[in-house]
Scaffold this motif. Structure first.
Motif, PDB file in Angstrom:
ATOM      1  N   GLU A  28       6.108  -9.427  -5.362  1.00 32.43           N
ATOM      2  CA  GLU A  28       6.147  -8.963  -3.977  1.00 32.43           C
ATOM      3  C   GLU A  28       4.779  -8.427  -3.590  1.00 32.43           C
ATOM      4  OE1 GLU A  28       8.282  -5.397  -1.358  1.00 32.43           O
ATOM      5  OE2 GLU A  28       9.015  -5.888  -3.360  1.00 32.43           O
ATOM      6  N   THR A  29       4.347  -8.732  -2.384  1.00 32.96           N
ATOM      7  CA  THR A  29       3.102  -8.195  -1.846  1.00 32.96           C
ATOM      8  C   THR A  29       3.442  -7.115  -0.833  1.00 32.96           C
ATOM      9  OG1 THR A  29       1.968 -10.300  -2.124  1.00 32.96           O
ATOM     10  CG2 THR A  29       0.967  -8.715  -0.613  1.00 32.96           C
ATOM     11  N   PRO A  30       2.937  -5.913  -1.003  1.00 35.94           N
ATOM     12  CA  PRO A  30       3.302  -4.846  -0.060  1.00 35.94           C
ATOM     13  C   PRO A  30       2.644  -5.048   1.296  1.00 35.94           C
ATOM     14  CG  PRO A  30       1.571  -4.073  -1.515  1.00 35.94           C
ATOM     15  CD  PRO A  30       1.978  -5.443  -2.014  1.00 35.94           C
ATOM     16  N   THR A  59      -3.494  -3.223  -5.282  1.00 38.60           N
ATOM     17  CA  THR A  59      -2.351  -3.589  -4.445  1.00 38.60           C
ATOM     18  C   THR A  59      -1.035  -3.314  -5.164  1.00 38.60           C
ATOM     19  OG1 THR A  59      -3.677  -5.287  -3.360  1.00 38.60           O
ATOM     20  CG2 THR A  59      -1.293  -5.464  -3.142  1.00 38.60           C
ATOM     21  N   ARG A  89      -0.194   0.330  -5.028  1.00 41.88           N
ATOM     22  CA  ARG A  89       0.320   0.739  -3.716  1.00 41.88           C
ATOM     23  C   ARG A  89       1.749   0.267  -3.506  1.00 41.88           C
ATOM     24  NH1 ARG A  89      -4.234   2.684  -5.242  1.00 41.88           N
ATOM     25  NH2 ARG A  89      -4.976   4.233  -3.744  1.00 41.88           N
ATOM     26  N   LEU A  90       2.080  -0.909  -4.047  1.00 40.69           N
ATOM     27  CA  LEU A  90       3.451  -1.402  -3.945  1.00 40.69           C
ATOM     28  C   LEU A  90       4.417  -0.407  -4.571  1.00 40.69           C
ATOM     29  CD1 LEU A  90       5.614  -3.595  -3.438  1.00 40.69           C
ATOM     30  CD2 LEU A  90       4.952  -4.614  -5.616  1.00 40.69           C
ATOM     31  N   LYS A 131       4.521   2.981  -2.607  1.00 40.61           N
ATOM     32  CA  LYS A 131       5.261   2.870  -1.353  1.00 40.61           C
ATOM     33  C   LYS A 131       6.770   2.829  -1.607  1.00 40.61           C
ATOM     34  CE  LYS A 131       1.518   0.454   1.059  1.00 40.61           C
ATOM     35  NZ  LYS A 131       1.469   0.715   2.510  1.00 40.61           N
ATOM     36  N   ARG A 132       7.176   2.198  -2.705  1.00 39.84           N
ATOM     37  CA  ARG A 132       8.598   2.209  -3.053  1.00 39.84           C
ATOM     38  C   ARG A 132       9.073   3.637  -3.289  1.00 39.84           C
ATOM     39  NH1 ARG A 132       9.187  -2.676  -7.520  1.00 39.84           N
ATOM     40  NH2 ARG A 132       8.868  -4.454  -6.092  1.00 39.84           N
ATOM     41  N   ALA A 188       8.849   0.667   5.164  1.00 42.94           N
ATOM     42  CA  ALA A 188       7.687   0.246   4.386  1.00 42.94           C
ATOM     43  C   ALA A 188       6.457   0.043   5.248  1.00 42.94           C
ATOM     44  CB  ALA A 188       8.021  -1.032   3.627  1.00 42.94           C
TER      45      ALA A 188
END
Length: 234
Positions: A46-48, A70, A73-74, A77-78, A88
């Motif tokens: 998955e790409t945030p 990245t 950050r994913l 953010k979760r 999100a």
């Protein structure tokens, strides 16, 4: 000598048992009021969502660092979404001037939570807490590199407790030190690591009213440190 003093001496002289308990990747764990998430890079598909500000940061990085930045950050953010129920596309995780990450939701900084991120070649981890928090990953294959800088990072007393012939113990000790200085928003370089003393490794015990835990995921050791907050998140 009272029982507390005897226990402290025993803790400082005990042989380290480095058999850290495993942690499940991809699952949000809760410990000590913190949220923690670790994943293998190979499992991330998955790409945030990245805001314009985050895109400027990632595009300024060397190409080799963009994927790990990245991925961090994913995961962060979760954790923010889990803790604050924030959409999100409203969550940003941006760097301060010292490089440490901070949370923005809907364009406004959120000082009520703090985050920390770490990577190795195969893993990424993020932690979120209401106070000062640090997370770090260290692969057991890095034990030889840790051994080469051990005299800088660890005191003679710590080395006698940790030992230098057990890769998992060295990786765990390094991860604890790095997580502790991250919680202090300091650096593993310079004098900061010596200001944190490892009093025990299983269970992990650190000086300065810090709380800590260590896990293992595959060939990586993961440390989480919660420290007394010196002041506003900034």
């Amino acid at each position: 000598m009272n029982t507390t003093a005897m226990s402290t001496i025993a803790m400082k002289t005990a042989v380290v048992d480095a058999a850290f308990r495993p942690i499940t990747p991809g699952h949000i764990h809760r410990w000590g009021g913190a949220r923690l998430l670790v994943a293998r890079f190979a499992d991330l598909d998955e790409t945030p969502f990245l805001s314009p500000a985050e895109q400027r940061v990632v595009h300024a990085l060397p190409a080799r660092r963009r994927a790990e930045w990245t991925a961090g950050r994913l995961l962060a953010k979760r954790l923010v979404g889990d803790a604050l129920a924030a959409p999100a596309d409203e969550v940003e995780v941006l760097p301060r001037a010292d490089g440490s990450p901070y949370v923005v939701v809907g364009g406004s900084p959120v000082p009520a939570v703090r985050v920390s991120i770490s990577h190795t070649a195969r893993h990424v981890a993020a932690a979120l807490a209401p106070g000062a928090v640090g997370v770090d990953l260290c692969e057991t294959a890095s034990a030889a590199a840790v051994r080469r800088v051990a005299d800088h990072v660890f005191s003679p007393g710590e080395l006698s407790r940790i030992g230098t012939d057990r890769p998992a113990a060295l990786a765990g000790a390094w991860a604890l030190k790095e997580a502790a200085v991250k919680a202090d928003r300091s650096s593993i370089f310079g004098a900061a690591p010596r200001r944190v003393e490892i009093l025990g490794l299983r269970p992990p015990v650190l000086s300065g009213r810090r709380r800590a835990m260590v896990w293992r995921e595959g060939d990586a050791v993961l440390a989480l440190v919660l420290a007394p907050s010196p002041g506003p998140a900034g």
